[in-house]
Motif scaffolding. Structure first.
Motif, PDB file in Angstrom:
ATOM      1  N   ALA A   1      14.986   5.287  -4.909  1.00 46.91           N
ATOM      2  CA  ALA A   1      14.847   6.710  -4.588  1.00 46.91           C
ATOM      3  C   ALA A   1      13.994   6.826  -3.329  1.00 46.91           C
ATOM      4  CB  ALA A   1      14.205   7.471  -5.743  1.00 46.91           C
ATOM      5  N   SER A   2      14.297   7.814  -2.520  1.00 45.68           N
ATOM      6  CA  SER A   2      13.512   8.042  -1.303  1.00 45.68           C
ATOM      7  C   SER A   2      12.360   8.997  -1.610  1.00 45.68           C
ATOM      8  CB  SER A   2      14.394   8.626  -0.198  1.00 45.68           C
ATOM      9  OG  SER A   2      14.969   9.848  -0.628  1.00 45.68           O
ATOM     10  N   VAL A   3      11.352   8.997  -0.759  1.00 35.08           N
ATOM     11  CA  VAL A   3      10.216   9.901  -0.944  1.00 35.08           C
ATOM     12  C   VAL A   3      10.341  11.074   0.027  1.00 35.08           C
ATOM     13  CG1 VAL A   3       8.737   8.035  -1.740  1.00 35.08           C
ATOM     14  CG2 VAL A   3       8.737   8.642   0.682  1.00 35.08           C
ATOM     15  N   ASP A   4       9.646  12.172  -0.286  1.00 34.46           N
ATOM     16  CA  ASP A   4       9.661  13.336   0.600  1.00 34.46           C
ATOM     17  C   ASP A   4       8.618  13.216   1.699  1.00 34.46           C
ATOM     18  OD1 ASP A   4      11.733  15.079  -0.625  1.00 34.46           O
ATOM     19  OD2 ASP A   4      10.428  14.890  -2.365  1.00 34.46           O
ATOM     20  N   SER A   5       7.513  12.556   1.395  1.00 29.11           N
ATOM     21  CA  SER A   5       6.496  12.324   2.414  1.00 29.11           C
ATOM     22  C   SER A   5       5.622  11.163   1.977  1.00 29.11           C
ATOM     23  CB  SER A   5       5.641  13.571   2.649  1.00 29.11           C
ATOM     24  OG  SER A   5       4.949  13.950   1.469  1.00 29.11           O
ATOM     25  N   GLY A   6       4.894  10.610   2.940  1.00 32.17           N
ATOM     26  CA  GLY A   6       4.031   9.479   2.667  1.00 32.17           C
ATOM     27  C   GLY A   6       4.546   8.215   3.319  1.00 32.17           C
ATOM     28  N   GLN A   7       3.817   7.135   3.138  1.00 30.86           N
ATOM     29  CA  GLN A   7       4.126   5.885   3.831  1.00 30.86           C
ATOM     30  C   GLN A   7       3.877   4.682   2.925  1.00 30.86           C
ATOM     31  OE1 GLN A   7       1.459   4.878   7.079  1.00 30.86           O
ATOM     32  NE2 GLN A   7       3.125   3.939   8.260  1.00 30.86           N
ATOM     33  N   PHE A   8       4.744   3.687   3.052  1.00 35.22           N
ATOM     34  CA  PHE A   8       4.555   2.395   2.411  1.00 35.22           C
ATOM     35  C   PHE A   8       4.158   1.379   3.482  1.00 35.22           C
ATOM     36  CE2 PHE A   8       7.657   4.533  -0.278  1.00 35.22           C
ATOM     37  CZ  PHE A   8       7.206   4.252  -1.562  1.00 35.22           C
ATOM     38  N   LEU A   9       3.208   0.521   3.145  1.00 35.75           N
ATOM     39  CA  LEU A   9       2.830  -0.586   4.024  1.00 35.75           C
ATOM     40  C   LEU A   9       2.977  -1.882   3.233  1.00 35.75           C
ATOM     41  CD1 LEU A   9      -0.464   0.798   5.652  1.00 35.75           C
ATOM     42  CD2 LEU A   9       1.818   0.762   6.681  1.00 35.75           C
ATOM     43  N   LEU A  10       3.659  -2.860   3.810  1.00 30.70           N
ATOM     44  CA  LEU A  10       3.799  -4.169   3.198  1.00 30.70           C
ATOM     45  C   LEU A  10       3.131  -5.185   4.107  1.00 30.70           C
ATOM     46  CD1 LEU A  10       5.062  -5.773   0.820  1.00 30.70           C
ATOM     47  CD2 LEU A  10       7.059  -6.153   2.288  1.00 30.70           C
TER      48      LEU A  10
ATOM     49  N   LEU B   1       5.658  13.497  -7.943  1.00 30.12           N
ATOM     50  CA  LEU B   1       4.581  12.638  -7.446  1.00 30.12           C
ATOM     51  C   LEU B   1       3.847  13.402  -6.364  1.00 30.12           C
ATOM     52  CD1 LEU B   1       6.601   9.306  -7.049  1.00 30.12           C
ATOM     53  CD2 LEU B   1       5.218  10.010  -9.014  1.00 30.12           C
ATOM     54  N   ASP B   2       2.545  13.509  -6.496  1.00 31.26           N
ATOM     55  CA  ASP B   2       1.763  14.345  -5.588  1.00 31.26           C
ATOM     56  C   ASP B   2       0.690  13.521  -4.885  1.00 31.26           C
ATOM     57  OD1 ASP B   2       0.632  16.451  -4.241  1.00 31.26           O
ATOM     58  OD2 ASP B   2      -0.345  17.327  -6.002  1.00 31.26           O
ATOM     59  N   ASN B   3       0.994  13.116  -3.642  1.00 30.11           N
ATOM     60  CA  ASN B   3       0.003  12.463  -2.790  1.00 30.11           C
ATOM     61  C   ASN B   3      -0.592  11.209  -3.453  1.00 30.11           C
ATOM     62  OD1 ASN B   3      -1.462  12.347  -0.335  1.00 30.11           O
ATOM     63  ND2 ASN B   3      -3.267  13.201  -1.341  1.00 30.11           N
ATOM     64  N   ILE B   4       0.291  10.300  -3.868  1.00 26.42           N
ATOM     65  CA  ILE B   4      -0.142   9.067  -4.534  1.00 26.42           C
ATOM     66  C   ILE B   4      -0.664   8.067  -3.500  1.00 26.42           C
ATOM     67  CG2 ILE B   4       0.592   7.084  -5.908  1.00 26.42           C
ATOM     68  CD1 ILE B   4       0.550   9.590  -7.544  1.00 26.42           C
ATOM     69  N   ASN B   5      -1.890   7.585  -3.714  1.00 24.37           N
ATOM     70  CA  ASN B   5      -2.471   6.533  -2.878  1.00 24.37           C
ATOM     71  C   ASN B   5      -2.771   5.344  -3.771  1.00 24.37           C
ATOM     72  OD1 ASN B   5      -2.955   7.934  -0.132  1.00 24.37           O
ATOM     73  ND2 ASN B   5      -3.839   9.369  -1.609  1.00 24.37           N
ATOM     74  N   LEU B   6      -2.309   4.177  -3.358  1.00 19.18           N
ATOM     75  CA  LEU B   6      -2.360   3.025  -4.250  1.00 19.18           C
ATOM     76  C   LEU B   6      -2.274   1.742  -3.446  1.00 19.18           C
ATOM     77  CD1 LEU B   6      -2.113   1.955  -7.214  1.00 19.18           C
ATOM     78  CD2 LEU B   6       0.368   2.227  -6.961  1.00 19.18           C
ATOM     79  N   THR B   7      -3.017   0.731  -3.875  1.00 18.58           N
ATOM     80  CA  THR B   7      -2.914  -0.601  -3.291  1.00 18.58           C
ATOM     81  C   THR B   7      -2.599  -1.595  -4.397  1.00 18.58           C
ATOM     82  OG1 THR B   7      -4.486  -0.117  -1.514  1.00 18.58           O
ATOM     83  CG2 THR B   7      -4.111  -2.433  -2.030  1.00 18.58           C
ATOM     84  N   VAL B   8      -1.531  -2.371  -4.193  1.00 15.87           N
ATOM     85  CA  VAL B   8      -1.130  -3.402  -5.148  1.00 15.87           C
ATOM     86  C   VAL B   8      -1.500  -4.746  -4.539  1.00 15.87           C
ATOM     87  CG1 VAL B   8       0.746  -4.349  -6.526  1.00 15.87           C
ATOM     88  CG2 VAL B   8       0.792  -1.938  -5.857  1.00 15.87           C
ATOM     89  N   THR B   9      -2.452  -5.425  -5.153  1.00 16.75           N
ATOM     90  CA  THR B   9      -2.986  -6.671  -4.615  1.00 16.75           C
ATOM     91  C   THR B   9      -2.060  -7.836  -4.900  1.00 16.75           C
ATOM     92  OG1 THR B   9      -5.215  -5.814  -5.020  1.00 16.75           O
ATOM     93  CG2 THR B   9      -5.019  -8.169  -4.591  1.00 16.75           C
TER      94      THR B   9
ATOM     95  N   GLU C   1       0.837  -1.195   0.000  1.00 19.38           N
ATOM     96  CA  GLU C   1       0.000   0.000   0.000  1.00 19.38           C
ATOM     97  C   GLU C   1       0.873   1.247   0.000  1.00 19.38           C
ATOM     98  OE1 GLU C   1      -3.564  -0.298   2.773  1.00 19.38           O
ATOM     99  OE2 GLU C   1      -2.287  -1.909   3.536  1.00 19.38           O
ATOM    100  N   LEU C   2       0.494   2.221  -0.807  1.00 25.46           N
ATOM    101  CA  LEU C   2       1.138   3.528  -0.824  1.00 25.46           C
ATOM    102  C   LEU C   2       0.137   4.540  -0.303  1.00 25.46           C
ATOM    103  CD1 LEU C   2       2.681   1.776  -2.966  1.00 25.46           C
ATOM    104  CD2 LEU C   2       3.153   3.916  -4.188  1.00 25.46           C
ATOM    105  N   LYS C   3       0.563   5.340   0.664  1.00 24.01           N
ATOM    106  CA  LYS C   3      -0.323   6.341   1.263  1.00 24.01           C
ATOM    107  C   LYS C   3       0.342   7.712   1.234  1.00 24.01           C
ATOM    108  CE  LYS C   3      -2.899   3.203   4.282  1.00 24.01           C
ATOM    109  NZ  LYS C   3      -3.460   2.996   5.637  1.00 24.01           N
ATOM    110  N   GLY C   4      -0.215   8.588   0.409  1.00 21.37           N
ATOM    111  CA  GLY C   4       0.246   9.972   0.367  1.00 21.37           C
ATOM    112  C   GLY C   4       1.669  10.145  -0.114  1.00 21.37           C
ATOM    113  N   ILE C   5       2.116   9.300  -1.050  1.00 22.06           N
ATOM    114  CA  ILE C   5       3.507   9.358  -1.508  1.00 22.06           C
ATOM    115  C   ILE C   5       3.734  10.613  -2.355  1.00 22.06           C
ATOM    116  CG2 ILE C   5       5.251   8.245  -2.957  1.00 22.06           C
ATOM    117  CD1 ILE C   5       4.755   6.856  -0.276  1.00 22.06           C
ATOM    118  N   THR C   6       4.699  11.407  -1.915  1.00 24.48           N
ATOM    119  CA  THR C   6       5.046  12.654  -2.598  1.00 24.48           C
ATOM    120  C   THR C   6       6.549  12.699  -2.833  1.00 24.48           C
ATOM    121  OG1 THR C   6       3.186  13.855  -1.622  1.00 24.48           O
ATOM    122  CG2 THR C   6       5.021  15.174  -2.444  1.00 24.48           C
ATOM    123  N   LYS C   7       6.952  13.099  -4.023  1.00 26.42           N
ATOM    124  CA  LYS C   7       8.367  13.197  -4.370  1.00 26.42           C
ATOM    125  C   LYS C   7       8.601  14.462  -5.176  1.00 26.42           C
ATOM    126  CE  LYS C   7      12.657  11.867  -5.108  1.00 26.42           C
ATOM    127  NZ  LYS C   7      13.664  11.814  -4.010  1.00 26.42           N
ATOM    128  N   LYS C   8       9.634  15.220  -4.797  1.00 21.79           N
ATOM    129  CA  LYS C   8       9.968  16.459  -5.487  1.00 21.79           C
ATOM    130  C   LYS C   8      11.410  16.420  -5.960  1.00 21.79           C
ATOM    131  CE  LYS C   8       6.780  19.189  -2.643  1.00 21.79           C
ATOM    132  NZ  LYS C   8       6.649  20.358  -1.734  1.00 21.79           N
TER     133      LYS C   8
END
Length: 211
Positions: free
Chosen positions: A51-60, A17-25, A3-10
């Motif tokens: 690459a690292s992100v500026d904000s957001g969270q990954f859940l595995l 990447l602006d506040n990407i929310n995504l679930t990979v089943t 799961e990607l929650k609020g992934i932002t990269k500058k």
């Protein structure tokens, strides 16, 4: 499940990447499509820890996970690069067994047996002792997939897997990716090739350039 929650990269003050929310089943194929400059490869690099992100969270599997700092990331997320990144001075077999022996600490015997099994699975059983320069583009692509699979990743990512392939090889890669899905392997495919993406996707994410 990833799961990607609020992934932002500058980059340089520009939001890619602006506040990407995504679930990979689990066991499914996600394709990421969009025009050049939209952030497809950047997103893949963030997911794979390159690459690292500026904000957001990954859940595995429901637990917080940082791809960029996970020491065992090669065994969690495999990547098949656009230019394959095979070691030119190593044979196919050596390319496949290098990481399992060095990172996973497999014995040479176990790594070689696994390499032979995977190479046969992708119709490369007679190519094990060849060097990359002796292979076609499609064969290099398959070796890169075998090398990633040898690390037993939970997730396999591809960056533009058909970009340099003719139509016949494109269909071949399509068949391989679908076959791996049928075997339960979760995959993320970044591509500009919309028909290819539609043919393999269980989910599709379209990204657009940020102004």
């Amino acid at each position: 499940m990833l799961e990607l929650k609020g992934i932002t990269k500058k980059f340089g003050g520009k939001t890619i990447l602006d506040n990407i929310n995504l679930t990979v089943t689990d066991g499914k194929i996600l394709t990421i499509v969009g025009p050049s400059g939209a952030g497809k490869t950047t997103l893949l690099r963030c997911i794979s820890g390159l690459a690292s992100v500026d904000s957001g969270q990954f859940l595995l599997d429901g637990k917080a996970f940082d791809p960029a700092s996970n020491r065992d990331n090669d065994a969690v997320i495999g990547v098949v690069f656009q230019d394959y990144q095979l070691f030119p001075n190593l044979t196919v077999r050596q390319n496949v067994t290098l990481a399992p022996t060095m990172v996973l600490k497999q014995s040479a015997k176990d790594a070689n047996e696994e390499a032979e099994r995977l190479l046969k699975q992708l119709d490369l059983g007679d190519k094990a002792d060849l060097f990359p320069y002796e292979l076609s583009g499609g064969q290099k692509q398959r070796v890169a997939i075998v090398r990633a699979l040898a690390m037993h990743p939970k997730l396999l990512c591809y960056d533009e897997p058909t970009s340099a392939l003719d139509p016949d090889l494109r269909r071949e890669v399509q068949q391989i990716i679908v076959k791996l899905r049928d075997e339960g392997i979760t995959q993320i495919v970044v591509t500009h090739d919309i028909p290819f993406a539609e043919a393999i996707a269980d989910q599709m994410l379209r990204v657009e350039p940020k102004n």
